[in-house]
Write a protein that holds these residues in place. Structure first.
Motif, PDB file in Angstrom:
ATOM      1  N   GLU A  93       9.256   7.797  -7.172  1.00 26.35           N
ATOM      2  CA  GLU A  93       9.812   6.475  -6.953  1.00 26.35           C
ATOM      3  C   GLU A  93      10.182   6.307  -5.482  1.00 26.35           C
ATOM      4  O   GLU A  93      10.466   7.281  -4.784  1.00 26.35           O
ATOM      5  N   VAL A  94      10.184   5.058  -5.027  1.00 22.45           N
ATOM      6  CA  VAL A  94      10.664   4.777  -3.681  1.00 22.45           C
ATOM      7  C   VAL A  94      12.160   5.035  -3.656  1.00 22.45           C
ATOM      8  O   VAL A  94      12.901   4.465  -4.465  1.00 22.45           O
ATOM      9  N   PRO A  95      12.651   5.897  -2.770  1.00 25.98           N
ATOM     10  CA  PRO A  95      14.097   6.155  -2.722  1.00 25.98           C
ATOM     11  C   PRO A  95      14.869   4.875  -2.407  1.00 25.98           C
ATOM     12  O   PRO A  95      14.420   4.052  -1.605  1.00 25.98           O
ATOM     13  N   PRO A  96      16.023   4.682  -3.029  1.00 35.63           N
ATOM     14  CA  PRO A  96      16.814   3.471  -2.764  1.00 35.63           C
ATOM     15  C   PRO A  96      17.337   3.441  -1.340  1.00 35.63           C
ATOM     16  O   PRO A  96      17.509   4.481  -0.697  1.00 35.63           O
ATOM     17  N   TYR A  97      17.575   2.228  -0.860  1.00 37.39           N
ATOM     18  CA  TYR A  97      18.154   1.982   0.466  1.00 37.39           C
ATOM     19  C   TYR A  97      17.260   2.481   1.596  1.00 37.39           C
ATOM     20  O   TYR A  97      17.741   2.848   2.671  1.00 37.39           O
ATOM     21  N   THR A  98      15.966   2.502   1.342  1.00 43.08           N
ATOM     22  CA  THR A  98      15.017   2.903   2.374  1.00 43.08           C
ATOM     23  C   THR A  98      14.132   1.716   2.731  1.00 43.08           C
ATOM     24  O   THR A  98      14.238   0.636   2.152  1.00 43.08           O
ATOM     25  N   ILE A  99      13.233   1.941   3.651  1.00 43.49           N
ATOM     26  CA  ILE A  99      12.452   0.856   4.222  1.00 43.49           C
ATOM     27  C   ILE A  99      11.540   0.166   3.213  1.00 43.49           C
ATOM     28  O   ILE A  99      11.156  -0.992   3.393  1.00 43.49           O
ATOM     29  N   LEU A 100      11.207   0.858   2.123  1.00 45.79           N
ATOM     30  CA  LEU A 100      10.326   0.284   1.107  1.00 45.79           C
ATOM     31  C   LEU A 100      11.074  -0.149  -0.152  1.00 45.79           C
ATOM     32  O   LEU A 100      10.454  -0.628  -1.094  1.00 45.79           O
ATOM     33  N   ASP A 101      12.365   0.010  -0.166  1.00 51.02           N
ATOM     34  CA  ASP A 101      13.153  -0.420  -1.321  1.00 51.02           C
ATOM     35  C   ASP A 101      12.933  -1.921  -1.523  1.00 51.02           C
ATOM     36  O   ASP A 101      13.209  -2.715  -0.620  1.00 51.02           O
ATOM     37  N   PRO A 102      12.424  -2.339  -2.700  1.00 47.47           N
ATOM     38  CA  PRO A 102      12.082  -3.753  -2.883  1.00 47.47           C
ATOM     39  C   PRO A 102      13.273  -4.676  -3.051  1.00 47.47           C
ATOM     40  O   PRO A 102      13.131  -5.891  -2.967  1.00 47.47           O
ATOM     41  N   ARG A 103      14.447  -4.140  -3.269  1.00 47.21           N
ATOM     42  CA  ARG A 103      15.611  -5.006  -3.465  1.00 47.21           C
ATOM     43  C   ARG A 103      15.975  -5.688  -2.154  1.00 47.21           C
ATOM     44  O   ARG A 103      15.919  -5.065  -1.092  1.00 47.21           O
ATOM     45  N   PRO A 104      16.351  -6.954  -2.205  1.00 47.17           N
ATOM     46  CA  PRO A 104      16.764  -7.631  -0.962  1.00 47.17           C
ATOM     47  C   PRO A 104      18.037  -7.002  -0.419  1.00 47.17           C
ATOM     48  O   PRO A 104      18.936  -6.648  -1.178  1.00 47.17           O
ATOM     49  N   ARG A 105      18.092  -6.834   0.900  1.00 44.30           N
ATOM     50  CA  ARG A 105      19.257  -6.236   1.536  1.00 44.30           C
ATOM     51  C   ARG A 105      19.616  -7.059   2.765  1.00 44.30           C
ATOM     52  O   ARG A 105      18.736  -7.445   3.512  1.00 44.30           O
ATOM     53  N   PRO A 106      20.892  -7.303   3.023  1.00 45.52           N
ATOM     54  CA  PRO A 106      22.025  -6.976   2.159  1.00 45.52           C
ATOM     55  C   PRO A 106      21.934  -7.720   0.829  1.00 45.52           C
ATOM     56  O   PRO A 106      21.660  -8.917   0.805  1.00 45.52           O
ATOM     57  N   ALA A 107      22.092  -6.993  -0.277  1.00 43.51           N
ATOM     58  CA  ALA A 107      21.884  -7.576  -1.601  1.00 43.51           C
ATOM     59  C   ALA A 107      22.869  -8.714  -1.860  1.00 43.51           C
ATOM     60  O   ALA A 107      22.523  -9.709  -2.478  1.00 43.51           O
ATOM     61  N   ARG A 108      24.083  -8.558  -1.370  1.00 45.76           N
ATOM     62  CA  ARG A 108      25.090  -9.604  -1.554  1.00 45.76           C
ATOM     63  C   ARG A 108      25.759  -9.851  -0.206  1.00 45.76           C
ATOM     64  O   ARG A 108      26.031  -8.916   0.543  1.00 45.76           O
ATOM     65  N   ARG A 127       0.828  -1.205   0.000  1.00 43.59           N
ATOM     66  CA  ARG A 127       0.000   0.000   0.000  1.00 43.59           C
ATOM     67  C   ARG A 127       0.867   1.261   0.000  1.00 43.59           C
ATOM     68  O   ARG A 127       0.562   2.230  -0.711  1.00 43.59           O
ATOM     69  N   LEU A 128       1.935   1.251   0.761  1.00 44.67           N
ATOM     70  CA  LEU A 128       2.788   2.433   0.827  1.00 44.67           C
ATOM     71  C   LEU A 128       3.590   2.617  -0.462  1.00 44.67           C
ATOM     72  O   LEU A 128       3.831   3.746  -0.901  1.00 44.67           O
ATOM     73  N   THR A 129       3.969   1.513  -1.088  1.00 48.14           N
ATOM     74  CA  THR A 129       4.660   1.609  -2.380  1.00 48.14           C
ATOM     75  C   THR A 129       3.728   2.168  -3.440  1.00 48.14           C
ATOM     76  O   THR A 129       4.115   3.028  -4.251  1.00 48.14           O
ATOM     77  N   ALA A 130       2.471   1.688  -3.438  1.00 46.89           N
ATOM     78  CA  ALA A 130       1.472   2.194  -4.387  1.00 46.89           C
ATOM     79  C   ALA A 130       1.214   3.671  -4.150  1.00 46.89           C
ATOM     80  O   ALA A 130       0.961   4.431  -5.105  1.00 46.89           O
TER      81      ALA A 130
END
Length: 269
Positions: free
Chosen positions: A167-182, A156-159
């Protein structure tokens, strides 16, 4: 060079409201701090240096364990809060300087950096770390990565961001990328330390904690990220108002899972 200048501007926005940053950001797990000190094995009186100390979210944890710390912080506004928080701690010194140009007056047994190493110029940061450390001195780099526990709330918050044209700012709580990415040997930090050639005994550890945030507490956390701080004030206020409304509709609270990622190494003797 434009990117470097952009990064320099972004890393300075945290001082715009240093007190808010200090209130919003969670502490680091006690077990992480203990593991750093166990790895460093500092003998009595051997000091540590902290790069990008900010308002002291990590400083106080090390100082409370008796570690002498020299804090290098480039933003005088953040340093003012740091000095106030360290009142009565004579073993903590604060120097307002960029780590890239700071000159250590003595060798340190531990160099640590919490949530700030990516702001240090990659062209010089590893050489500067080696310069600050005595032979065999330890390096500890760590970050908190945040995730909302409720995937429905995250959707809901991403929408909401999309509806408001951002856009959702990177490295924030809603960033969809898995973290730690590697992780481990696949991580950039690991590769960089190995490529530098001046470090050994590289290791990576993860720690999981959970926190419950009220609507206002979640807004405080979002407001502590540079990606939200640089938004136009009117757009940021509109977004945060609607975020608060959605969290209230979803039960009035938001569970936040924090993954703390720690990289360790030693300078070669």
């Amino acid at each position: 060079m434009a990117t470097a200048e952009h990064d320099r501007e972004r890393r300075q926005v945290f001082g715009d409201d240093a007190e808010q940053y200090d209130t919003a950001r969670p502490d680091y797990p006690g077990r992480l701090i203990d593991d750093v000190l166990d790895f460093a094995a500092l003998t009595a009186g051997v000091p540590a240096v902290e790069v990008g100390a900010g308002t002291g979210k990590a400083t106080l944890a090390f100082a409370a364990r008796g570690t002498p710390v020299t804090c290098v912080e480039p933003d005088a506004r953040m340093a003012r809060v740091l000095r106030r928080r360290c009142t009565g701690m004579p073993h903590v010194a604060v120097e307002v300087a960029d780590f890239e140009t700071w000159r250590p007056e003595r060798p340190y047994g531990l160099l640590y950096c919490a949530q700030a190493w990516h702001w240090v110029d990659p062209a010089v940061r590893w050489a500067r770390a080696r310069t600050a450390l005595r032979p065999g001195g330890a390096v500890a780099l760590f970050w908190n990565h945040w995730h909302l526990e409720d995937p429905g709330l995250a959707e809901r918050l991403t929408a909401l961001h999309a509806r408001q044209g951002m856009e959702v700012p990177p490295y924030t709580i809603l960033d969809p990328r898995p973290r730690p990415a590697r992780r481990g040997p696949q991580a950039r930090q690991w590769h960089e330390m190995e490529a530098d050639g001046g470090f050994t005994d590289v290791a990576h550890r993860l720690y999981e904690t959970t926190h419950e945030r009220t609507p206002s507490g979640l807004i405080e956390l979002l407001a502590s990220f540079s990606g939200y701080r640089v938004l136009p004030p009117a757009a940021r206020e509109r977004l945060f108002r609607d975020v608060s409304r959605i969290v209230e509709q979803e039960g009035g609270g938001a569970g936040v899972r924090v993954t703390s990622s720690l990289f360790l190494a030693r300078s070669r003797a």
